[in-house]
Motif scaffolding. Structure first.
Motif, PDB file in Angstrom:
ATOM      1  N   CYS A  82      -3.177  -1.665   4.929  1.00 20.35           N
ATOM      2  CA  CYS A  82      -2.539  -1.131   6.137  1.00 20.35           C
ATOM      3  C   CYS A  82      -1.172  -0.512   5.855  1.00 20.35           C
ATOM      4  CB  CYS A  82      -2.397  -2.235   7.178  1.00 20.35           C
ATOM      5  SG  CYS A  82      -3.967  -2.737   7.922  1.00 20.35           S
ATOM      6  N   GLY A  83      -0.571  -0.838   4.707  1.00 26.54           N
ATOM      7  CA  GLY A  83       0.732  -0.283   4.384  1.00 26.54           C
ATOM      8  C   GLY A  83       1.884  -0.984   5.052  1.00 26.54           C
ATOM      9  N   ASP A  84       1.785  -2.306   5.197  1.00 32.35           N
ATOM     10  CA  ASP A  84       2.909  -3.066   5.746  1.00 32.35           C
ATOM     11  C   ASP A  84       4.123  -2.929   4.831  1.00 32.35           C
ATOM     12  OD1 ASP A  84       1.456  -3.919   7.886  1.00 32.35           O
ATOM     13  OD2 ASP A  84       1.230  -5.991   7.232  1.00 32.35           O
ATOM     14  N   PRO A  85       5.334  -2.857   5.385  1.00 34.66           N
ATOM     15  CA  PRO A  85       6.544  -2.824   4.546  1.00 34.66           C
ATOM     16  C   PRO A  85       6.568  -4.008   3.576  1.00 34.66           C
ATOM     17  CG  PRO A  85       7.094  -2.305   6.812  1.00 34.66           C
ATOM     18  CD  PRO A  85       5.654  -2.726   6.821  1.00 34.66           C
ATOM     19  N   GLY A  86       6.854  -3.703   2.326  1.00 32.90           N
ATOM     20  CA  GLY A  86       6.827  -4.717   1.280  1.00 32.90           C
ATOM     21  C   GLY A  86       5.503  -4.783   0.550  1.00 32.90           C
ATOM     22  N   TYR A  87       4.488  -4.103   1.080  1.00 34.73           N
ATOM     23  CA  TYR A  87       3.146  -4.121   0.488  1.00 34.73           C
ATOM     24  C   TYR A  87       2.668  -2.705   0.158  1.00 34.73           C
ATOM     25  CZ  TYR A  87       2.894  -8.982   2.025  1.00 34.73           C
ATOM     26  OH  TYR A  87       3.135 -10.323   2.199  1.00 34.73           O
ATOM     27  N   ARG A  88       3.580  -1.754   0.079  1.00 28.96           N
ATOM     28  CA  ARG A  88       3.240  -0.347  -0.131  1.00 28.96           C
ATOM     29  C   ARG A  88       3.514   0.066  -1.581  1.00 28.96           C
ATOM     30  NH1 ARG A  88       7.475   1.644   4.271  1.00 28.96           N
ATOM     31  NH2 ARG A  88       8.664   0.246   2.906  1.00 28.96           N
ATOM     32  N   PRO A 100       1.831   7.402  -0.748  1.00 31.30           N
ATOM     33  CA  PRO A 100       2.648   6.315  -1.283  1.00 31.30           C
ATOM     34  C   PRO A 100       2.936   5.217  -0.262  1.00 31.30           C
ATOM     35  CG  PRO A 100       4.054   8.146  -0.702  1.00 31.30           C
ATOM     36  CD  PRO A 100       2.646   8.601  -0.442  1.00 31.30           C
ATOM     37  N   GLU A 101       2.494   5.412   0.986  1.00 32.07           N
ATOM     38  CA  GLU A 101       2.822   4.450   2.038  1.00 32.07           C
ATOM     39  C   GLU A 101       1.723   3.419   2.264  1.00 32.07           C
ATOM     40  OE1 GLU A 101       3.926   6.599   5.509  1.00 32.07           O
ATOM     41  OE2 GLU A 101       5.688   7.517   4.589  1.00 32.07           O
ATOM     42  N   ARG A 102       0.639   3.515   1.522  1.00 34.53           N
ATOM     43  CA  ARG A 102      -0.438   2.527   1.661  1.00 34.53           C
ATOM     44  C   ARG A 102      -1.316   2.543   0.416  1.00 34.53           C
ATOM     45  NH1 ARG A 102      -5.055   5.016   4.184  1.00 34.53           N
ATOM     46  NH2 ARG A 102      -6.021   3.003   3.791  1.00 34.53           N
ATOM     47  N   HIS A 133       2.048   3.739  15.652  1.00 37.92           N
ATOM     48  CA  HIS A 133       1.518   2.485  15.113  1.00 37.92           C
ATOM     49  C   HIS A 133       0.972   2.733  13.703  1.00 37.92           C
ATOM     50  CE1 HIS A 133       1.830   0.572  19.020  1.00 37.92           C
ATOM     51  NE2 HIS A 133       1.094   1.500  19.572  1.00 37.92           N
ATOM     52  N   PRO A 134       1.795   3.068  12.749  1.00 32.74           N
ATOM     53  CA  PRO A 134       1.283   3.512  11.441  1.00 32.74           C
ATOM     54  C   PRO A 134       0.541   2.456  10.640  1.00 32.74           C
ATOM     55  CG  PRO A 134       3.656   3.198  11.357  1.00 32.74           C
ATOM     56  CD  PRO A 134       3.263   3.078  12.785  1.00 32.74           C
ATOM     57  N   THR A 135       0.876   1.170  10.815  1.00 28.07           N
ATOM     58  CA  THR A 135       0.270   0.153   9.956  1.00 28.07           C
ATOM     59  C   THR A 135      -0.744  -0.725  10.680  1.00 28.07           C
ATOM     60  OG1 THR A 135       2.017  -1.479  10.384  1.00 28.07           O
ATOM     61  CG2 THR A 135       2.385   0.078   8.582  1.00 28.07           C
ATOM     62  N   GLN A 136      -1.133  -0.351  11.889  1.00 26.27           N
ATOM     63  CA  GLN A 136      -2.112  -1.146  12.609  1.00 26.27           C
ATOM     64  C   GLN A 136      -3.491  -1.009  11.973  1.00 26.27           C
ATOM     65  OE1 GLN A 136      -0.218  -3.145  14.384  1.00 26.27           O
ATOM     66  NE2 GLN A 136      -0.853  -2.702  16.471  1.00 26.27           N
ATOM     67  N   LEU A 137      -4.313  -2.041  12.148  1.00 29.52           N
ATOM     68  CA  LEU A 137      -5.698  -2.039  11.693  1.00 29.52           C
ATOM     69  C   LEU A 137      -6.571  -1.694  12.886  1.00 29.52           C
ATOM     70  CD1 LEU A 137      -7.480  -2.691   9.185  1.00 29.52           C
ATOM     71  CD2 LEU A 137      -7.624  -5.034  10.048  1.00 29.52           C
TER      72      LEU A 137
END
Length: 324
Positions: free
Chosen positions: A171-177, A192-194, A308-312
């Protein structure tokens, strides 16, 4: 809470989402009004078995479908409540649970009470809509990776932190990208964001795929029925307006019990992955083949929207009702 736009384009995206929801709510309200206004003593119920895909009056076809699936005879009266807008816009009919508490959130969009020869039947209906000439995806669930994993745990499906971390990478959560680790960006031509599905750590990926395979029926049913704690009227039925209509009395709809849709989804396909390439957007030059996870009629992906960029996001794939 209403979203605050960052810019003009973001404002248009928010407006488009609101317009889509309002259009869906309009159909739900029209359906509810028809259910309440028809003189059911004069409505003739066809005796042949109700099919999943029909063209006719949605209110009549819905009651006929419920009556046949629940074996109700001699329909005397129908009462319906529109509750689809309660959670999203605060709009809807006043309805209470069995203890008299007002309902403020409900996974069902319409609750229907049918008085028949054997008594009273009260049930919930999930309503999906489409305003296009051809079928489109229908959203089932929209949440964060962590909340989805917790949702599964709350319903008896174990998920390890390793699998949750892998889903947060997807999902590209901050810290996991990738951009959170400079080494991951070396030579990278993909977003690079996910991380994409095939890029997830092997152990977490294997567990996620095992979960979606082993618990396919359970997850599909949860996506169709569950959203809110202590929901007194989770949907037992699904009514899907398949395409845009010009006459409400000649509307093409698909009808299912939730159990039927779960079974038909599994019969159609198990968990699988569809290969694809990024053909548009900022990274349309990405040369890599990626994998889109699927589970029967259900597809899911990172939302990616500005708001909502990182929503599933879980959807019923477009035209699934033609694939039965």
């Amino acid at each position: 809470m209403a979203l605050l736009p960052d810019n003009e384009q973001h404002a248009k995206q928010i407006e488009a989402g609101t317009t889509g929801r309002n259009r869906g709510h309009k159909f739900e309200k029209l359906l509810t009004d028809d259910l309440n206004s028809l003189d059911w003593s004069l409505v003739k119920m066809p005796s042949q078995k109700a099919e999943h895909l029909v063209t006719g009056h949605p209110a009549v076809e819905l009651v006929r479908y419920i009556a046949q699936r629940k074996q109700l005879s001699d329909i005397k009266a129908v009462r319906a409540w529109w509750v689809g807008g309660l959670a999203t816009s605060g709009q809807g009919d006043t309805l209470t649970d069995e203890e008299g508490n007002p309902i403020t959130k409900c996974k069902s969009d319409v609750v229907i009470e049918i008085r028949h020869a054997g008594g009273v039947c009260k049930t919930g209906v999930s309503v999906k809509t489409c305003s296009k000439k051809t079928p489109t995806n229908a959203q089932l669930y929209f949440t964060t990776a962590s909340r989805f994993c917790q949702f599964l745990r709350e319903n008896g499906i174990p998920v390890t932190q390793e699998a949750e971390s892998a889903l947060r990478m997807f999902c590209g959560d901050p810290g996991y990208r990738p951009l959170d680790n400079p080494d991951s960006l070396i030579g990278r031509k993909s977003d690079p964001e996910r991380f994409f599905w095939e890029e997830l750590p092997p152990a977490g990926l294997a567990e996620l795929e095992r979960i979606f395979t082993e618990y396919q029926d359970e997850i599909t049913q949860l996506l169709l029925q569950k959203a809110y704690h202590s929901d007194p009227y989770p949907p037992e039925f699904v009514l899907h307006q398949t395409v845009k209509y010009s006459d409400m009395k000649q509307c093409t709809i698909a009808l299912f019990t939730v159990e039927e849709l779960v079974r038909l989804s599994r019969q159609y396909n198990g968990f699988h992955k569809r290969p694809y390439y990024v053909r548009k957007g900022r990274f349309k030059g990405d040369p890599n083949e990626h994998q889109a996870p699927r589970s029967g009629f259900v597809q899911f992906q990172r939302g990616g929207q500005k708001q909502h960029p990182t929503q599933l996001q879980f959807n019923l794939q477009a035209g699934y009702f033609h694939k039965i």
